[in-house]
Design an enzyme around this catalytic site. Structure first.
Site, mmCIF file in Angstrom:
data_model
loop_
_atom_site.group_PDB
_atom_site.id
_atom_site.type_symbol
_atom_site.label_atom_id
_atom_site.label_comp_id
_atom_site.label_asym_id
_atom_site.label_seq_id
_atom_site.Cartn_x
_atom_site.Cartn_y
_atom_site.Cartn_z
ATOM 1 N N GLU A 431 -13.220 -12.033 1.554
ATOM 2 C CA GLU A 431 -13.802 -11.436 2.900
ATOM 3 C C GLU A 431 -15.166 -11.082 2.755
ATOM 4 O OE1 GLU A 431 -11.213 -8.374 4.099
ATOM 5 O OE2 GLU A 431 -9.671 -9.492 4.818
ATOM 6 N N GLU A 532 -3.451 -13.525 3.114
ATOM 7 C CA GLU A 532 -2.939 -11.907 3.422
ATOM 8 C C GLU A 532 -2.428 -11.929 4.562
ATOM 9 O OE1 GLU A 532 -5.466 -8.839 2.640
ATOM 10 O OE2 GLU A 532 -6.374 -9.630 0.798
HETATM 11 C C1 BDP Z 1 -7.774 -7.032 3.698
HETATM 12 C C2 BDP Z 1 -8.302 -6.772 2.070
HETATM 13 C C3 BDP Z 1 -7.326 -5.981 1.492
HETATM 14 C C4 BDP Z 1 -6.871 -4.822 2.171
HETATM 15 C C5 BDP Z 1 -6.008 -5.305 3.511
HETATM 16 C C6 BDP Z 1 -5.494 -3.956 4.209
HETATM 17 O O1 BDP Z 1 -8.541 -8.077 1.845
HETATM 18 O O2 BDP Z 1 -8.093 -5.600 0.152
HETATM 19 O O3 BDP Z 1 -6.029 -3.741 1.325
HETATM 20 O O4 BDP Z 1 -6.941 -5.817 4.236
HETATM 21 O O5 BDP Z 1 -6.157 -3.527 5.022
HETATM 22 O O6 BDP Z 1 -8.627 -7.340 4.557
HETATM 23 O O7 BDP Z 1 -4.412 -3.673 4.035
#
Ligand code: BDP
Length: 622
Positions: A431, A532
């Protein structure tokens, strides 16, 4: 240059000069080969209970604490100080560690090194009161030759000063934004800044003339495997041999080193490839010879496989592979970010139980056991740098320091991990953004965005020059710059539509995802993956109609995203965020100081989503 910056640069230079006379800066080349024990090399693990002392006023150096700590307490190494001492949970400043050890007299005549496998974030080492070296950066090892400092037949005092100050000129960054949006501790990332000697510290010895680096580039044509083996040595040995064994084969070829370098090409007929179903490993042994006499031997395991892409897929050995798995964290109660083999094994078991075949080392390189295990068990890894939440605006000196740190990380990560067949992709950063960090001013104009792109591109150029055998990507943030995907082999995105936006409305979130994926693929014609996606679920929270924070909602969210992916041929992987709940700094979105997007709780109990993934994934082909 104005007066203020001239003064800054001058004082920096004076500081560096004074520093340089006492402490060596770690040479990344010294971490290329993981220390081993065999009849030519020795290894002594210093894990145990060390002496420990807090130095909030930073007076230790002045007061010569490196000559031995008084009024100390005990600490486990490896371990994170924030978990071991309740009065130090949020402490990020200086601390001192001390241990003593004898060095076996059989090591005499060899080069003796200390290797610290992770000191988060900056460390200085003294041996027997003498300054040895300095290293900055987290989650990667560093090593120093300490041969001149050893006391034989007496015990040796090893003292390490560590601090983990959160700062905008470090990577990952901290203390970036002021105001009420600050988390506590003030990280610019969503995991707890566990500090200290989180991994083991070892002493090891190598013969004076030794193999310093081995780089293996595997490929195959038809049923013939090929290992392109680059060897670097130290000392005057000219001759050597490479032996490759495995699957009933034993292939030996002589090498001769010119200017301490040699290349060996080993062809393996009827090759047994490394794959998810059959993660077969060959053993490569490099020996240095002086006539008939063997001077050094180093063995490592490697697999023969190729990695590539077409427009829609990641290809392993020329065939499409779908990445099912997780982002993870090295995180557990009491341990913090400490290495722990039982936890590594447990997490692999849980991943297998769900039917996962891959993971990303979010958001930093992991303990080396993870990669050995993945090589053996047949897992695919996306190896990520500590570059999480990178931004390229603001103070220019801090920006240059971050860029230097990123380049060092790429080099160190590559040197440490390059021979693992399980690693198929390098992830340059998680990110990164061309917009400023929160609270740091307005979005840059077009020209500045172009400059930022070039900066980021430098990192891609570096890793691609180092390694042409793997894919390279970064992970794109929601609403981040689109044109950066020109740099990558795979479009990897983190998405939370239906959680951080349109919360409560999973269907709208899934539709947004579907449209976005189509747009991205149309524009770039590259395979896409979600690195993710997920929703927080408080274990034990339930609702008939799924609601945010319940286990039902998390399961429905994951299901909806997987359903979208199933409708698109060009989606090549889906990594759920996260394998397990993990500790974060405190702020209003992190209830109890936890990110609860784990499909397992922090103590590894399954939520509904974990059972659901098992139902959906475990029957599928690896
Ligand atoms: C993403 C990040 C991660 C966060 C996740 C979240 O890469 O590190 O823990 O969001 O918000 O953007 O759970």
């Amino acid at each position: 240059m104005n007066l203020k910056s001239t003064f800054l640069v001058l004082s920096l230079l004076i500081g560096m000069k004074m520093f340089a006379s006492d402490f060596k800066i770690a040479d990344p080349k010294d971490i290329a080969l993981r220390p081993i024990q065999n009849s030519f090399r020795n290894l002594l693990d210093l894990s145990g209970v060390w002496k420990f002392k807090k130095d909030s006023a930073n007076i230790g150096e002045q007061e010569h604490w490196f000559e031995g700590l008084s009024d100390y307490r005990s600490i486990a190494v490896p371990g994170s100080w924030n978990e071991q001492f309740s009065d130090m949970r949020d402490y990020m400043d200086w601390v001192w560690y001390e241990t003593e050890t004898y060095v076996p007299s059989s090591w005499k005549g060899q080069n003796i090194f200390i290797r610290v496998n992770d000191a988060t974030y900056a460390a200085k080492i003294w041996i027997n009161g003498k300054p040895v070296g300095y290293h900055e950066g987290c989650h990667l090892p560093f090593a120093f030759d300490i041969s001149p400092f050893i006391n034989w037949n007496e015990s040796n005092r090893i003292v390490i000063q560590v601090e983990n100050q959160l700062s905008p000129d470090r990577v990952p960054t901290g203390n970036v934004s002021g105001g009420s949006f600050r988390s506590f501790p003030a990280t610019n990332y969503d995991f707890f800044p566990y500090s200290g000697l989180n991994r083991s510290v070892v002493l090891y010895s190598v013969p004076k003339n030794h193999t310093k680096d081995i780089t293996i580039k595997p490929s195959f044509k038809g049923n013939v495997g090929e290992l392109d083996i680059h060897i670097e040595s130290e000392g005057q040995e000219r001759d050597g041999k490479v032996l490759v064994t495995g699957n009933g084969k034993k292939i030996e070829i002589p090498i001769s080193l010119t200017k301490n370098k040699a290349v060996a090409k080993v062809l393996i007929p009827d090759v047994r490839l490394w794959s998810l179903d059959d993660p077969f490993l060959y053993t490569v042994t490099v020996s240095l010879l002086d006539g008939e006499e063997t001077k050094d031997v180093y063995s490592l395991k490697t697999g023969i496989r190729t990695v590539g892409v077409d427009e829609n897929h990641i290809l392993l050995n020329g065939k499409p592979v779908f990445l099912r798995g997780f982002g993870r964290h090295e995180d557990f109660p009491v341990l913090g970010r400490s290495s722990c083999n039982s936890l590594i094994i447990k997490d692999f078991e849980l991943m297998k139980w769900t039917g996962a075949n891959s993971f990303r080392t979010t958001h930093y390189p992991y303990d080396e056991e993870n990669y050995d295990l993945a090589d053996r068990e047949g897992f695919l890894i996306i190896g990520e740098t500590p570059g999480v939440g990178l931004y390229f605006t603001g103070d220019s000196i801090a920006l240059e320091k971050r860029q230097d740190a990123m380049k060092r990380y790429l080099e160190e990560m590559y040197l440490r991990d390059k021979n693992h067949p399980s690693i198929i992709m390098w992830c340059v950063a998680n990110e990164p953004n061309d917009n400023p960090a929160v609270g740091q001013g307005t979005s840059p104009g077009r020209e500045d965005k172009e400059k930022i792109y070039r900066k980021f591109e430098e990192l891609f150029t570096q890793i691609r020059e180092l390694d042409s055998t793997r894919l390279v990507m970064y992970v794109g943030v929601m609403m981040g710059p689109i044109n950066w995907f020109n740099l990558t082999d795979v479009i990897a995105i983190n998405r939370y539509w239906g959680w951080y936006t349109t919360g409560g409305d999973i269907a709208t979130g899934a539709r947004t995802l579907s449209h976005e994926l189509d747009r991205l693929h149309r524009k770039f014609n590259k395979p896409c993956m979600l690195t993710e996606f997920g929703a927080d679920a408080m274990s034990g929270f339930h609702a008939v109609n799924s609601e945010m924070y319940t286990e039902e909602y998390q399961k429905e969210f994951i299901k909806a995203y997987l359903d979208v992916a199933d409708t698109k041929d060009f989606v090549t992987g889906m990594h759920v965020w996260n394998l397990a709940d993990f500790k974060t700094p405190q702020w209003m979105l992190r209830f109890g100081g936890y990110n609860m997007k784990g499909v397992f709780t922090r103590d590894r109990k399954p939520k509904m989503a974990a059972h659901y993934l098992r139902e959906r994934w475990a029957q599928q082909e690896k």
